[in-house]
Design an enzyme around this catalytic site. Structure first.
Site, PDB file in Angstrom:
ATOM      1  CE  LYS A 246      36.748  -5.652  13.245  1.00  0.00           C
ATOM      2  NZ  LYS A 246      35.341  -5.318  13.384  1.00  0.00           N
TER       3      LYS A 246
ATOM      4  CB  SER B   6      38.768 -10.160  11.804  1.00  0.00           C
ATOM      5  OG  SER B   6      39.668 -10.497  10.776  1.00  0.00           O
TER       6      SER B   6
ATOM      7  CE1 TYR C 170      39.025  -4.388  10.572  1.00  0.00           C
ATOM      8  CE2 TYR C 170      40.412  -6.299  10.095  1.00  0.00           C
ATOM      9  CZ  TYR C 170      39.155  -5.734  10.255  1.00  0.00           C
ATOM     10  OH  TYR C 170      38.037  -6.521  10.113  1.00  0.00           O
TER      11      TYR C 170
HETATM   12  P1  NAD Z   1      31.373  -2.853   5.193  1.00  0.00           P
HETATM   13  O1  NAD Z   1      32.305  -1.695   5.172  1.00  0.00           O
HETATM   14  O2  NAD Z   1      30.726  -3.259   3.930  1.00  0.00           O
HETATM   15  O3  NAD Z   1      30.227  -2.602   6.281  1.00  0.00           O
HETATM   16  C1  NAD Z   1      30.439  -1.870   7.453  1.00  0.00           C
HETATM   17  C2  NAD Z   1      29.292  -0.889   7.605  1.00  0.00           C
HETATM   18  O4  NAD Z   1      29.486  -0.153   8.815  1.00  0.00           O
HETATM   19  C3  NAD Z   1      29.205   0.124   6.466  1.00  0.00           C
HETATM   20  O5  NAD Z   1      27.870   0.179   6.001  1.00  0.00           O
HETATM   21  C4  NAD Z   1      29.628   1.443   7.114  1.00  0.00           C
HETATM   22  O6  NAD Z   1      28.981   2.545   6.522  1.00  0.00           O
HETATM   23  C5  NAD Z   1      29.221   1.209   8.546  1.00  0.00           C
HETATM   24  N1  NAD Z   1      29.971   1.984   9.543  1.00  0.00           N
HETATM   25  C6  NAD Z   1      31.318   2.053   9.680  1.00  0.00           C
HETATM   26  N2  NAD Z   1      31.629   2.875  10.697  1.00  0.00           N
HETATM   27  C7  NAD Z   1      30.455   3.311  11.219  1.00  0.00           C
HETATM   28  C8  NAD Z   1      30.116   4.165  12.293  1.00  0.00           C
HETATM   29  N3  NAD Z   1      31.055   4.781  13.022  1.00  0.00           N
HETATM   30  N4  NAD Z   1      28.811   4.366  12.578  1.00  0.00           N
HETATM   31  C9  NAD Z   1      27.856   3.779  11.836  1.00  0.00           C
HETATM   32  N5  NAD Z   1      28.119   2.971  10.803  1.00  0.00           N
HETATM   33  C10 NAD Z   1      29.400   2.741  10.497  1.00  0.00           C
HETATM   34  O7  NAD Z   1      32.186  -4.062   5.842  1.00  0.00           O
HETATM   35  P2  NAD Z   1      31.785  -5.597   5.951  1.00  0.00           P
HETATM   36  O8  NAD Z   1      32.683  -6.358   5.052  1.00  0.00           O
HETATM   37  O9  NAD Z   1      30.323  -5.763   5.848  1.00  0.00           O
HETATM   38  O10 NAD Z   1      32.283  -5.877   7.429  1.00  0.00           O
HETATM   39  C11 NAD Z   1      31.402  -5.818   8.541  1.00  0.00           C
HETATM   40  C12 NAD Z   1      32.200  -6.046   9.804  1.00  0.00           C
HETATM   41  O11 NAD Z   1      32.861  -7.304   9.717  1.00  0.00           O
HETATM   42  C13 NAD Z   1      33.303  -5.010  10.033  1.00  0.00           C
HETATM   43  O12 NAD Z   1      33.362  -4.729  11.417  1.00  0.00           O
HETATM   44  C14 NAD Z   1      34.561  -5.718   9.590  1.00  0.00           C
HETATM   45  O13 NAD Z   1      35.695  -5.257  10.278  1.00  0.00           O
HETATM   46  C15 NAD Z   1      34.245  -7.156   9.968  1.00  0.00           C
HETATM   47  N6  NAD Z   1      34.980  -8.147   9.158  1.00  0.00           N
HETATM   48  C16 NAD Z   1      34.921  -8.076   7.796  1.00  0.00           C
HETATM   49  C17 NAD Z   1      35.636  -8.994   7.028  1.00  0.00           C
HETATM   50  C18 NAD Z   1      35.634  -8.921   5.528  1.00  0.00           C
HETATM   51  O14 NAD Z   1      36.571  -9.448   4.906  1.00  0.00           O
HETATM   52  N7  NAD Z   1      34.636  -8.312   4.887  1.00  0.00           N
HETATM   53  C19 NAD Z   1      36.384  -9.993   7.656  1.00  0.00           C
HETATM   54  C20 NAD Z   1      36.403 -10.040   9.051  1.00  0.00           C
HETATM   55  C21 NAD Z   1      35.693  -9.106   9.795  1.00  0.00           C
HETATM   56  C1  WQD Z   2      43.580 -13.149  -0.303  1.00  0.00           C
HETATM   57  C2  WQD Z   2      44.747 -13.758  -1.053  1.00  0.00           C
HETATM   58  C3  WQD Z   2      46.584 -12.252  -1.384  1.00  0.00           C
HETATM   59  C4  WQD Z   2      44.472  -9.514  -4.069  1.00  0.00           C
HETATM   60  C5  WQD Z   2      42.043  -9.361   4.224  1.00  0.00           C
HETATM   61  C6  WQD Z   2      42.331  -8.723   5.558  1.00  0.00           C
HETATM   62  C7  WQD Z   2      41.714  -9.510   6.682  1.00  0.00           C
HETATM   63  C8  WQD Z   2      40.226  -9.789   6.434  1.00  0.00           C
HETATM   64  C9  WQD Z   2      39.940 -10.240   5.041  1.00  0.00           C
HETATM   65  C10 WQD Z   2      38.850  -8.303   7.748  1.00  0.00           C
HETATM   66  C11 WQD Z   2      46.108 -13.385  -0.481  1.00  0.00           C
HETATM   67  C12 WQD Z   2      45.978 -12.649  -2.715  1.00  0.00           C
HETATM   68  C13 WQD Z   2      44.798 -10.561  -3.219  1.00  0.00           C
HETATM   69  C14 WQD Z   2      45.086  -9.441  -5.349  1.00  0.00           C
HETATM   70  C15 WQD Z   2      46.277 -11.460  -4.857  1.00  0.00           C
HETATM   71  N1  WQD Z   2      39.406  -8.638   6.649  1.00  0.00           N
HETATM   72  N2  WQD Z   2      45.680 -11.515  -3.622  1.00  0.00           N
HETATM   73  N3  WQD Z   2      45.956 -10.435  -5.697  1.00  0.00           N
HETATM   74  O1  WQD Z   2      44.627 -10.592   2.843  1.00  0.00           O
HETATM   75  O2  WQD Z   2      43.479 -12.759   3.441  1.00  0.00           O
HETATM   76  O3  WQD Z   2      42.551 -10.679   4.249  1.00  0.00           O
HETATM   77  O4  WQD Z   2      40.616  -9.434   4.081  1.00  0.00           O
HETATM   78  O5  WQD Z   2      38.990  -8.722   8.858  1.00  0.00           O
HETATM   79  O6  WQD Z   2      41.919  -8.796   7.852  1.00  0.00           O
HETATM   80  O7  WQD Z   2      43.739  -8.660   5.741  1.00  0.00           O
HETATM   81  O8  WQD Z   2      42.367 -11.197   1.847  1.00  0.00           O
HETATM   82  O9  WQD Z   2      41.357 -11.016  -0.392  1.00  0.00           O
HETATM   83  O10 WQD Z   2      43.177  -9.380   0.255  1.00  0.00           O
HETATM   84  O11 WQD Z   2      43.787 -11.741  -0.177  1.00  0.00           O
HETATM   85  O12 WQD Z   2      47.075 -12.332  -5.225  1.00  0.00           O
HETATM   86  O13 WQD Z   2      44.855  -8.523  -6.122  1.00  0.00           O
HETATM   87  O14 WQD Z   2      44.746 -13.243  -2.390  1.00  0.00           O
HETATM   88  O15 WQD Z   2      47.984 -12.171  -1.494  1.00  0.00           O
HETATM   89  O16 WQD Z   2      46.944 -14.499  -0.620  1.00  0.00           O
HETATM   90  P1  WQD Z   2      43.384 -11.316   3.095  1.00  0.00           P
HETATM   91  P2  WQD Z   2      42.613 -10.754   0.336  1.00  0.00           P
END
Ligand code: NAD
Ligand code: WQD
Length: 336
Positions: free
Chosen positions: A152, A124, A148
């Protein structure tokens, strides 16, 4: 290739399952459904015209992961499984370290035991922390601001050590920026329960009438219009990026951290405006206090992805809003 997607029933994993399967790869999903619905499997079947194998298991069950790797003769693993709610990680750090760090170690131990050494990790942009400069490139110092983010970074470090201990490992840490949007079918997308933490699902719920108004967290940042800026990336572009990473690893060993973003910084107001353009109506919104822990602006330098993976994001902000809205319309809660 036969690819195991841990967390493959989740938001990013399910879209990646579609892209990989449609490109001719064989995909096996391993998920414990702690943050996804089993109905995703039926939906994937509708999109793909065939069912995918799915193992209902926790990644921390190393023996079951090894068995899956052996039984399905897996060539590579994409490790999506993890918990991702920043606020919850502050409240309950042990849950996050146990699931995300221990879970990753478990998958890697299983791979080592079976002799599979190609691994793509869902990292991330949050590993960078407070920007020393922008856009963040992959050499930017890493200093996460919450547990979190530390999970990562710790997994990235473990992977780095592993690759140094055995040069046969092929590892890619994909640092995602802000994934949004959905598959064009409207069958899979991001569907958090209750009140969403993230901006796009929140906007969708305001547009559908499930929530009364959008609260915009702060309008006094030193940004283009005072609201926070982020690098939103279409989840289908992100899914393509995973396939590009696997292609790259087929010819390259070692440890590679790579940003997956668009390189474009978009403010909250710009995203809301783009969404309003798609639905042809204004959304109720109000400026409220800044959200604690939020960074004002961050976005990706994307040259490394372009140069090493030959990948770049193609879809526009409108595509992201349109597909999010199509998904929302097809998945309204019964009361709507
Ligand atoms: P998500 O929660 O939709 O998907 C994660 C999946 O992993 C889910 O289906 C959950 O049931 C499964 N899971 C969690 N823990 C588990 C375990 N111990 N064993 C088996 N399955 C398990 O999340 P996502 O948005 O698809 O994110 C996928 C990955 O990408 C995550 O590792 C997340 O941290 C990372 N990531 C997400 C974002 C984002 O904003 N969505 C941004 C950066 C990184
Ligand atoms: C985006 C912008 C808020 C909601 C988070 C995690 C990050 C990553 C992605 C996994 C910001 C603004 C939001 C609302 C708002 N996940 N906002 N009203 O904070 O960039 O990232 O998700 O790795 O680790 O921290 O994403 O979508 O929450 O916010 O004004 O109701 O929208 O302040 O500027 P963020 P977000």
């Amino acid at each position: 290739m036969r690819i195991l997607l841990t967390g493959g029933a989740g938001y990013i994993g399910s879209h990646t399952a579609v892209v990989l399967t449609q490109a001719g790869h064989e995909v096996v999903i391993l998920d414990n459904f702690c943050n996804s619905q089993r109905s995703v499997l039926e939906r994937l079947k509708s999109i793909l015209g065939k069912g995918l194998l799915c193992i209902d298991v926790d990644v921390r069950n190393t023996a079951s992961v090894s068995k899956a790797l052996r039984d399905y003769q897996i060539d590579a693993v994409i490790h999506f499984a993890g918990l991702k709610a920043v606020g919850e990680s502050v409240q309950n750090p042990l849950k996050y370290y146990a699931n995300n760090v221990q879970g990753s170690i478990s998958v890697l131990q299983a791979m080592q035991e079976v002799g599979i050494k190609t691994f793509v990790f869902s990292s991330s942009a949050t590993v960078y922390g407070d920007p020393k400069y922008l856009p963040y490139d992959e050499d930017h110092p890493t200093q996460p601001m919450n547990p979190y983010g530390w999970t990562k970074l710790q997994v990235e470090e473990i992977l780095h050590d592993l690759s140094k201990s055995d040069p046969q490992w092929k590892i890619s840490c994909l640092r995602y920026f802000n994934p949004v949007g959905a598959h064009d079918s409207g069958l899979i997308g991001e569907d958090p329960n209750g009140i969403p933490n993230n901006l796009m699902p929140f906007i969708s719920k305001v547009a559908s009438g499930e929530l009364p108004q959008l609260n915009i967290f702060g309008n006094d940042y030193l940004s283009k219009d005072g609201t926070g800026e982020r690098d939103y990336i279409h989840v289908m572009d992100l899914a393509d990026g995973h396939m590009a990473a696997l292609d790259f690893l087929s010819n390259n060993s070692g440890w590679h951290a790579i940003n997956l973003g668009t390189g474009v910084s978009t403010s909250v107001l710009e995203l809301v405006e783009a969404f309003e353009g798609v639905i042809h109506k204004k959304l109720p919104k109000e400026f409220v206090e800044r959200r604690p822990g939020d960074l004002p602006i961050y976005y990706a330098k994307v040259d490394k992805a372009k140069n090493t993976l030959g990948w770049e994001a193609k879809r526009s902000l409108q595509d992201m809003c349109r597909s999010s809205w199509d998904f929302k319309k097809k998945n309204l809660s019964p009361a709507q």
